[in-house]
Scaffold this motif. Sequence first.
Motif, mmCIF file in Angstrom:
data_model
loop_
_atom_site.group_PDB
_atom_site.id
_atom_site.type_symbol
_atom_site.label_atom_id
_atom_site.label_comp_id
_atom_site.label_asym_id
_atom_site.label_seq_id
_atom_site.Cartn_x
_atom_site.Cartn_y
_atom_site.Cartn_z
ATOM 1 N N GLY A 138 0.796 -1.218 0.000
ATOM 2 C CA GLY A 138 0.000 0.000 0.000
ATOM 3 C C GLY A 138 0.829 1.268 0.000
ATOM 4 O O GLY A 138 0.423 2.266 0.574
ATOM 5 N N ILE A 139 2.003 1.211 -0.660
ATOM 6 C CA ILE A 139 2.919 2.352 -0.664
ATOM 7 C C ILE A 139 3.202 2.777 -2.102
ATOM 8 O O ILE A 139 3.370 1.937 -2.982
ATOM 9 N N ALA A 140 3.263 4.076 -2.308
ATOM 10 C CA ALA A 140 3.747 4.639 -3.569
ATOM 11 C C ALA A 140 5.072 5.324 -3.263
ATOM 12 O O ALA A 140 5.274 5.847 -2.166
ATOM 13 N N VAL A 141 5.990 5.307 -4.237
ATOM 14 C CA VAL A 141 7.316 5.879 -4.052
ATOM 15 C C VAL A 141 7.569 6.927 -5.128
ATOM 16 O O VAL A 141 7.379 6.664 -6.317
ATOM 17 N N ALA A 142 7.992 8.112 -4.682
ATOM 18 C CA ALA A 142 8.415 9.159 -5.607
ATOM 19 C C ALA A 142 9.864 9.504 -5.293
ATOM 20 O O ALA A 142 10.238 9.654 -4.127
ATOM 21 N N ILE A 143 10.682 9.583 -6.323
ATOM 22 C CA ILE A 143 12.079 9.967 -6.164
ATOM 23 C C ILE A 143 12.298 11.235 -6.974
ATOM 24 O O ILE A 143 12.054 11.252 -8.188
ATOM 25 N N ASN A 144 12.739 12.275 -6.280
ATOM 26 C CA ASN A 144 12.937 13.575 -6.913
ATOM 27 C C ASN A 144 11.691 14.007 -7.687
ATOM 28 O O ASN A 144 11.764 14.460 -8.816
ATOM 29 N N GLN A 145 10.538 13.806 -7.055
ATOM 30 C CA GLN A 145 9.226 14.210 -7.564
ATOM 31 C C GLN A 145 8.749 13.407 -8.758
ATOM 32 O O GLN A 145 7.840 13.838 -9.482
ATOM 33 N N ASN A 146 9.320 12.218 -8.993
ATOM 34 C CA ASN A 146 8.879 11.333 -10.066
ATOM 35 C C ASN A 146 8.481 9.989 -9.471
ATOM 36 O O ASN A 146 9.271 9.356 -8.770
ATOM 37 N N ILE A 147 7.257 9.538 -9.774
ATOM 38 C CA ILE A 147 6.776 8.255 -9.272
ATOM 39 C C ILE A 147 7.600 7.129 -9.902
ATOM 40 O O ILE A 147 7.887 7.144 -11.095
#
Length: 67
Positions: free
Chosen positions: A32-41
Amino acid sequence: MDITVNHKTYVVDEACSVEQLLGLVLRQEAKGIAVAINQNIVAKTDWSVHTLRQGDQVILITATQGG
């Protein structure tokens, strides 16, 4: 290398994937987690192959139930 996760800094190995980072930070299975790195999913299918870089800004978004 230093990685920021939800405004907290973590020191990780040079060849750290998103999946490895989640194990370090969450210390549990990432459901149930979403990940964004440097504002990009980053798609969950890419977590094991997406290598983090020095200074990356990671945001973990947890799904919640409500209505």
